[in-house]
Design a protein around this motif. Structure first.
Motif, PDB file in Angstrom:
ATOM      1  N   ARG A  40      33.944  37.638  41.120  1.00 36.51           N
ATOM      2  CA  ARG A  40      33.351  37.801  39.797  1.00 36.51           C
ATOM      3  C   ARG A  40      31.862  38.164  39.915  1.00 36.51           C
ATOM      4  NH1 ARG A  40      34.638  35.389  34.857  1.00 36.51           N
ATOM      5  NH2 ARG A  40      36.289  34.104  35.730  1.00 36.51           N
ATOM      6  N   ALA A  41      31.166  37.425  40.747  1.00 34.61           N
ATOM      7  CA  ALA A  41      29.720  37.662  40.873  1.00 34.61           C
ATOM      8  C   ALA A  41      29.452  39.025  41.499  1.00 34.61           C
ATOM      9  CB  ALA A  41      29.078  36.550  41.695  1.00 34.61           C
ATOM     10  N   LEU A  73      31.167  41.711  41.399  1.00 37.33           N
ATOM     11  CA  LEU A  73      31.509  42.856  40.539  1.00 37.33           C
ATOM     12  C   LEU A  73      30.715  42.853  39.233  1.00 37.33           C
ATOM     13  CD1 LEU A  73      35.417  42.963  40.927  1.00 37.33           C
ATOM     14  CD2 LEU A  73      33.715  44.299  42.178  1.00 37.33           C
ATOM     15  N   SER A  74      29.813  41.894  39.075  1.00 36.66           N
ATOM     16  CA  SER A  74      29.186  41.723  37.759  1.00 36.66           C
ATOM     17  C   SER A  74      28.279  42.891  37.375  1.00 36.66           C
ATOM     18  CB  SER A  74      28.401  40.411  37.696  1.00 36.66           C
ATOM     19  OG  SER A  74      27.358  40.456  38.644  1.00 36.66           O
ATOM     20  N   VAL A 126      29.102  46.024  37.575  1.00 35.52           N
ATOM     21  CA  VAL A 126      29.883  47.192  37.147  1.00 35.52           C
ATOM     22  C   VAL A 126      30.575  46.835  35.835  1.00 35.52           C
ATOM     23  CG1 VAL A 126      31.629  48.893  37.783  1.00 35.52           C
ATOM     24  CG2 VAL A 126      30.329  47.723  39.577  1.00 35.52           C
ATOM     25  N   LEU A 127      30.270  47.590  34.775  1.00 33.65           N
ATOM     26  CA  LEU A 127      30.895  47.310  33.487  1.00 33.65           C
ATOM     27  C   LEU A 127      32.228  48.033  33.393  1.00 33.65           C
ATOM     28  CD1 LEU A 127      27.902  47.655  30.998  1.00 33.65           C
ATOM     29  CD2 LEU A 127      28.931  45.546  31.873  1.00 33.65           C
ATOM     30  N   TYR A 131      38.567  42.836  32.934  1.00 37.25           N
ATOM     31  CA  TYR A 131      38.264  42.387  34.307  1.00 37.25           C
ATOM     32  C   TYR A 131      39.330  41.532  34.999  1.00 37.25           C
ATOM     33  CZ  TYR A 131      33.537  43.652  32.718  1.00 37.25           C
ATOM     34  OH  TYR A 131      32.457  44.308  32.195  1.00 37.25           O
ATOM     35  N   LEU A 132      40.169  40.812  34.251  1.00 39.83           N
ATOM     36  CA  LEU A 132      41.003  39.805  34.923  1.00 39.83           C
ATOM     37  C   LEU A 132      41.977  40.427  35.910  1.00 39.83           C
ATOM     38  CD1 LEU A 132      41.710  37.342  31.979  1.00 39.83           C
ATOM     39  CD2 LEU A 132      39.829  37.336  33.628  1.00 39.83           C
ATOM     40  N   GLN A 133      42.587  41.563  35.519  1.00 40.49           N
ATOM     41  CA  GLN A 133      43.525  42.197  36.438  1.00 40.49           C
ATOM     42  C   GLN A 133      42.790  42.800  37.640  1.00 40.49           C
ATOM     43  OE1 GLN A 133      45.442  44.374  33.239  1.00 40.49           O
ATOM     44  NE2 GLN A 133      47.368  43.315  33.595  1.00 40.49           N
ATOM     45  N   PHE A 179      40.218  41.207  39.058  1.00 38.21           N
ATOM     46  CA  PHE A 179      40.089  40.046  39.963  1.00 38.21           C
ATOM     47  C   PHE A 179      41.412  39.811  40.714  1.00 38.21           C
ATOM     48  CE2 PHE A 179      37.113  37.962  36.577  1.00 38.21           C
ATOM     49  CZ  PHE A 179      36.128  38.885  36.853  1.00 38.21           C
ATOM     50  N   ILE A 192      32.738  53.788  28.868  1.00 35.42           N
ATOM     51  CA  ILE A 192      31.812  53.989  29.985  1.00 35.42           C
ATOM     52  C   ILE A 192      31.564  55.480  30.231  1.00 35.42           C
ATOM     53  CG2 ILE A 192      31.300  53.412  32.395  1.00 35.42           C
ATOM     54  CD1 ILE A 192      31.457  50.956  30.677  1.00 35.42           C
ATOM     55  N   ILE A 194      44.655  41.826  27.247  1.00 33.96           N
ATOM     56  CA  ILE A 194      43.437  41.242  27.824  1.00 33.96           C
ATOM     57  C   ILE A 194      42.223  42.118  27.492  1.00 33.96           C
ATOM     58  CG2 ILE A 194      42.299  40.553  29.978  1.00 33.96           C
ATOM     59  CD1 ILE A 194      45.160  40.084  31.121  1.00 33.96           C
ATOM     60  N   SER A 246      29.985  41.190  30.754  1.00 29.91           N
ATOM     61  CA  SER A 246      30.218  41.558  32.155  1.00 29.91           C
ATOM     62  C   SER A 246      31.312  40.641  32.691  1.00 29.91           C
ATOM     63  CB  SER A 246      28.932  41.379  32.959  1.00 29.91           C
ATOM     64  OG  SER A 246      28.708  39.998  33.188  1.00 29.91           O
ATOM     65  N   THR A 247      31.588  40.750  33.974  1.00 30.09           N
ATOM     66  CA  THR A 247      32.585  39.843  34.580  1.00 30.09           C
ATOM     67  C   THR A 247      32.212  38.380  34.357  1.00 30.09           C
ATOM     68  OG1 THR A 247      31.359  39.904  36.646  1.00 30.09           O
ATOM     69  CG2 THR A 247      33.200  41.460  36.434  1.00 30.09           C
ATOM     70  N   MET A 248      30.914  38.109  34.240  1.00 32.15           N
ATOM     71  CA  MET A 248      30.466  36.717  34.190  1.00 32.15           C
ATOM     72  C   MET A 248      30.837  36.023  32.877  1.00 32.15           C
ATOM     73  SD  MET A 248      29.333  36.644  37.159  1.00 32.15           S
ATOM     74  CE  MET A 248      28.558  35.046  37.396  1.00 32.15           C
ATOM     75  N   MET A 293      33.638  36.689  31.123  1.00 27.70           N
ATOM     76  CA  MET A 293      35.062  36.799  30.794  1.00 27.70           C
ATOM     77  C   MET A 293      35.799  35.528  31.177  1.00 27.70           C
ATOM     78  SD  MET A 293      37.129  38.871  29.345  1.00 27.70           S
ATOM     79  CE  MET A 293      38.904  38.779  29.096  1.00 27.70           C
TER      80      MET A 293
END
Ligand code: FES
Ligand code: FES
Lengths: 177, 850
Positions: free
Chosen positions: A141-142, A144-145, A147-148, A154-156, A158, B196, B676, B718-720, B722
């Motif tokens: 997670r950290a 890839l943070s 890249v938007l 994002y979950l898939q 991860f 994007i 999702i 961001s990923t953080m 989610m």
């Protein structure tokens, strides 16, 4: 911009710099206008359009490539800074005709929807797993943070990185028996 | 239409099985081509000069210096492209380049076409524009107060673009007869798609077809068919000589579904220069293209009995439309249309008003016009549950709309899996046992508090009517069968990341009993593919899917006929599976798919079939009833858990449980991915995303400018941010969907914002009746509570609007037939092809000035 400035701009553009670097394992020599970013040289002068852009200001992360194994935002790096560097783009991720385990996992688990952030996600994840083969979800997670992604949530992504990590680890174990 | 929706998953060849999508390999290898990846020999580059003032008359545009600048090939101004266009026939109010006036900061005035992007950019600064500033309108309430100067010279009045009003039964009486009436005012701030990929377009002329050549436009567009029409209209071209290719979109979300000025400008330049011309917008320009979520102020009055049953509902919405019409008329209707399709609403009043303002135009974003009133409804239901001491889940479950029924506004509900969605998320999250109860924190408490909130929603599986009036299919699929056994599927549908190419391949392969790899899909190309109206309103899976099934069934019939003749067995006794055609009664008698195709070609000649789809007729026959109907609605329910700091209001989303009534999941990982992704985008809207504006100080022109035209400042998750999401797919196949499938790309976004607002209340007892729901607003509400004021942040008043006379439509259970008693006859009000649409801006020809 005043016209004098515009003229100066044009003059700079027409001067070319040359650079030798390694791109996806091949030694390349490339001539380009010296103000160009690595992103522009990759896409425009080396025809490697797999590297994307969403802002060209260092905000979205879509332009990430690996320079000497580390993810960098190619829109913020002048190509001139890359003399002698080892650059890896999405075009250099496959192993021959075989998808890299990260690519295969992204494809199988729905981690690429529109696919626009995907090259940057994949390369950034590769740098992480090269460095930390058993990265935890928090580490994924950290890392890839920067890249938007607007599509996947994002979950898939991860999940795909975790699956690839397991496959790479199993492959590593086989190599060692 | 659909092929046996009642089949079980294991009776299908491919449907319902997790599978790598058809375009996955191209996407993970970087081979997928997006518009800006295209390069043609002798290609030129285009940049647009955009207005720095939000509202002004164009007095002159001087381009001599720019024309003489290095590398410049062409300068275009408004007089080169004088014909107006727009997505809706009733609002052709845009010009490719502004002619007489600019209407927002970012409105394009001139275009420079040069050898390189740098030279084009440099030349922009050499163009002199003389503007005479006009009063600006910064929001919808100002538009109500300031009718002059008008931003457009059409619309219902002053700066109000559109006003609508409907009464479905006597709502006043229903509210009078209610035990309790709840009245709330909510505000939903605008936000943007933020795909994007920046919009990009390449136009080129093919000289082979004669002196005029043929125009080809490759663009990041969700709607190639509508762009095709707009190009032909705005450039006065024969549409048969225009080709639009919707290349893979790097995300759309509604932001690439209008025809855009930059698309028309590069096409014009290519026509004039005879050379390819490309434009790629900067991120700042993407913020100006916008067409994002409308900011909406709304007032909701709901009358209920003491057990929480709705007796009547009244909704007023005020939309801030920005500077152009875009989809706005439809958006206005959408703020009212779907309030009735989840819970029974016996009587309903809807009044909506859209204003023009001097900001980037709003349009359709994922959920188009419906998330805003849905937020209001679901938060108000939570307040009702609290006030009447009812469980929020039971409150909803007791009054769900019946399957196969009509609502008060004549929306026709088919299957409804909402009850199951609610039960799954409530059980999955432990909602009933784990709620905190909405108590205000005791002063001095600093420990974070958890809370859970529930909300539901519904969305279309495709708009029932096309954008422009026609009686044609909404989607067409053409198949070509090759002797190799390969089948090519052609369809105008557009892959924007949602997986439509995969649905097309799946539907064809399933019916023919062959593999995905046997199918080649070719989509989104107006020269090669039959029309599909585009990737909007969640229409593609259902409409294209049904068209594909029809085409594939016809192909299967051709092949079956040939095989049955050869084998001497009846066609009904043939089974198509595993790339073989098998005689069911004696599986030893079998033929490979390829041999069967060869046999069929020998029998019938070259093999090809078509299929098409048109939605069923709607029961809503009143004017305005065309917005809202769909073949079938999807449903979603979500529970969100938050943890709130009772001092700062800062909160984290801990987990989301979401149930979605999908009918049938065609490829489960992709279906879940859409859920999702929707949850993610809803979280962004709830937590942080907002398109807001500010005024520059007077010495810097006092212009109204976008606060955040950059990705750094326009915050998105961001990923953080989610959280984990648990997805429950509720599969109750709908006979109108392909193999029973309904939409999934938009619906699951809608419950997120109200579920979060309700969870915040559950945690710390404050109401944020506004989106986004920021920590700062929570802190303000907490602070208000400590000072004895209502523990709430949000608007308090809905301004006075002079509503038009409401159309009066009796609900189905009060003897209504779907028409309005006070409507004008249909033939009087239907704008037929050829009639001048009301929003057609004037054509200003070049003789005026240069
Ligand atoms: S293009 Fe957005 S960070 Fe480089
Ligand atoms: S897959 Fe579309 S932006 Fe990530």
């Amino acid at each position: 911009m005043t016209s004098a400035l515009a003229e100066g701009y044009t003059a700079t553009m027409n001067r070319h710099a040359t650079l030798s670097l390694k791109v996806n394992g091949d030694e390349r020599e490339v001539a380009f206008a010296p103000h160009k970013t690595l992103l522009e040289v990759l896409r425009e002068d080396l025809a490697l359009t797999g590297t994307k852009h969403g802002c060209e200001l260092g905000e979205c992360g879509a332009c990430a490539v690996l320079v000497d194994g580390r993810p960098v935002l190619s829109c913020l790096m002048l190509a001139l800074e890359c003399e002698g560097a080892d650059v890896r783009t999405i075009e250099g991720m496959q192993e021959g005709a075989q998808l890299h385990p990260l690519q295969a996992a992204f494809a199988d688990l729905g981690a690429a929807q529109c696919g626009y952030c995907t090259p940057a996600m994949l390369l950034t994840a590769k740098a992480l797993l090269d460095d930390k083969p058993s990265a935890t979800r928090d580490e994924i997670r950290a890392s890839l943070s920067g890249v938007l992604c607007r599509c996947t949530g994002y979950l898939q992504i991860f999940d795909a990185v975790e699956r690839a990590a397991r496959i790479l680890a199993a492959r590593d174990r086989e190599d060692h028996v | 239409m659909s092929d046996n929706p009642d089949k079980k998953v294991d009776e299908f060849n491919l449907v319902g099985k997790a599978r790598r999508r058809v375009d996955a390999r191209a996407k993970v290898t970087g081979q997928a081509r997006f518009a800006d990846d295209l390069v043609l020999p002798r290609m030129l580059h285009c940049k647009l000069l955009r207005s720095r003032l939000p509202h002004a008359k164009i007095k002159s545009v001087t381009t001599d210096k720019a024309r003489a600048a290095a590398g410049v090939r062409l300068i275009l101004t408004g007089y080169d492209t004088p014909v107006p266009y727009g997505i809706l026939p009733v609002s052709h109010d845009e010009h490719p380049l502004c002619t007489d006036k600019v209407r927002f900061v970012g409105d394009p005035i001139a275009a420079v076409i040069a050898d390189s992007e740098e030279e084009a950019t440099a030349a922009l600064d050499l163009i002199h524009v003389d503007l005479e500033p006009l009063t600006t309108i910064s929001d919808a309430e100002e538009a109500l107060r300031i009718p002059e100067p008008r931003i457009h010279d059409y619309g219902d009045e002053g700066n109000l673009h559109k006003k609508v009003a409907f009464d479905f039964g006597d709502v006043d009486e229903a509210l009078r007869n209610s035990e309790r009436v709840f009245e709330d005012v909510f505000f939903y701030e605008g936000n943007t798609h933020l795909a994007i990929e920046q919009h990009a377009t390449l136009a080129a002329i093919d000289d082979a077809a004669g002196p005029d050549g043929r125009l080809t436009v490759w663009s990041s567009t969700q709607t190639p068919h509508y762009l095709h029409r707009a190009l032909a209209k705005a450039l006065e071209l024969d549409p048969a000589r225009v080709r639009v290719v919707a290349i893979a979109n790097g995300g759309g979300f509604g932001g690439k579904s209008d025809p855009f000025n930059h698309e028309i400008v590069v096409a014009k330049a290519a026509l004039m220069l005879g050379r390819p011309v490309k434009i790629c917008l900067t991120r700042e320009e993407v913020f100006y293209c916008h067409r994002g979520r409308h900011p909406v102020l709304m007032k909701l009055r709901t009358g209920v009995s003491l057990d929480g049953k709705i007796k009547g509902m009244e909704l007023q919405t005020l939309l801030d439309g920005g500077a152009y019409g875009s989809y706005g008329v439809a958006s206005t209707f959408y703020t009212g249309a779907l309030q009735t399709v989840t819970y029974k609403v016996p009587r309903y009043r809807f009044q909506g008003c859209r204003a023009f303002t001097n900001k980037p135009p709003c349009g359709p974003k994922r959920g188009h016009g419906t998330p805003q009133p849905r937020f209001g409804l679901e938060v108000q239901l939570d307040k009702i549950a609290t006030a009447l001491k009812l469980d929020p889940a039971d409150l909803r479950l007791q009054q769900l709309v019946e399957p196969r029924s009509l609502t008060a506004n004549y929306m026709s509900v088919e299957t409804i899996g909402l009850g199951e969605c609610i039960r799954r998320v409530v059980d999955g999250s432990g909602f009933r046992a784990r709620r905190s109860g909405g108590k205000l924190p005791t002063p001095g408490d600093i420990a974070p508090v958890r809370g859970l909130g529930l909300a539901c929603s519904s969305y279309l599986s495709g708009a029932g009517l096309p954008i422009y009036w026609n009686d044609l299919p909404q989607s067409g699929v053409q198949l070509q069968l090759d002797r190799s056994g390969r089948v090519t599927a052609f369809c105008g549908a557009t892959e924007i990341g949602q997986g439509s190419d995969d649905v097309l391949a799946l539907c064809v392969a399933e019916i023919l009993g062959i593999e995905i790899a046997d199918i080649k899909v070719l989509t989104g190309d107006t020269d090669l593919t039959p029309v599909d109206l585009g990737s909007y309103s969640s229409r593609v899976t259902l409409m294209m899917g049904n068209a594909a099934i029809e085409a594939a069934t016809r192909a299967r019939d051709l092949v079956a006929k040939a095989v049955s003749d050869k084998m001497g067995v009846p066609v009904e006794k043939l089974r198509f599976a595993e790339r073989r055609v098998t005689f069911i009664d004696d599986p030893a008698r079998v033929m490979s798919w390829q041999d069967a195709v060869i046999l069929a070609e020998a029998k019938h000649g070259t093999l090809g079939t078509t299929g098409s789809y048109k939605p069923p007729r709607s029961a809503a026959k009143y004017k305005g009833g065309g917005v809202g109907p769909t073949p079938t609605y999807s449903y979603s329910a979500a529970v969100v858990e938050v943890e709130v700091d009772p001092v700062t209001g800062w909160y984290d989303v801990i987990k989301v449980w979401i149930g979605h009534d999908i009918g049938r999941a065609l490829n489960p990982p992709l279906t879940e991915g859409q859920v999702i992704g929707s949850v993610y985008m809803g979280l962004g809207e709830a937590l942080m995303e907002e398109s807001t504006f500010r005024r520059l100080p007077p010495k810097l022109s006092g212009a109204l400018v976008h606060k955040f035209p950059s990705m750094l400042e326009y915050k998105s998750p961001s990923t953080m941010e989610m959280p984990p999401v648990e997805v429950f797919l509720v599969e109750d196949p709908d006979s109108r969907g392909p193999f029973g499938a309904k939409e999934v790309g938009q619906g699951p976004l809608l419950p997120m914002m109200p579920a979060i607002a309700n969870a915040i209340f559950d945690a710390v007892g404050v109401r944020v009746d506004e989106v986004p729901i920021t920590a700062e607003k929570i802190a303000r509400a907490l602070d208000a509570a400590t000072k004895g004021r209502p523990a709430r942040v949000g608007p308090t008043k809905f301004p006075a609007v002079a509503w038009p006379e409401a159309l009066k439509i009796a609900p189905p259970w009060e003897g209504g037939d779907g028409t309005a008693s006070n409507d004008r006859p249909k033939k009087e009000r239907m704008a037929r092809p050829g009639e001048v649409p009301i929003g057609d801006a004037p054509i200003i020809r070049p003789e005026v000035r240069r």
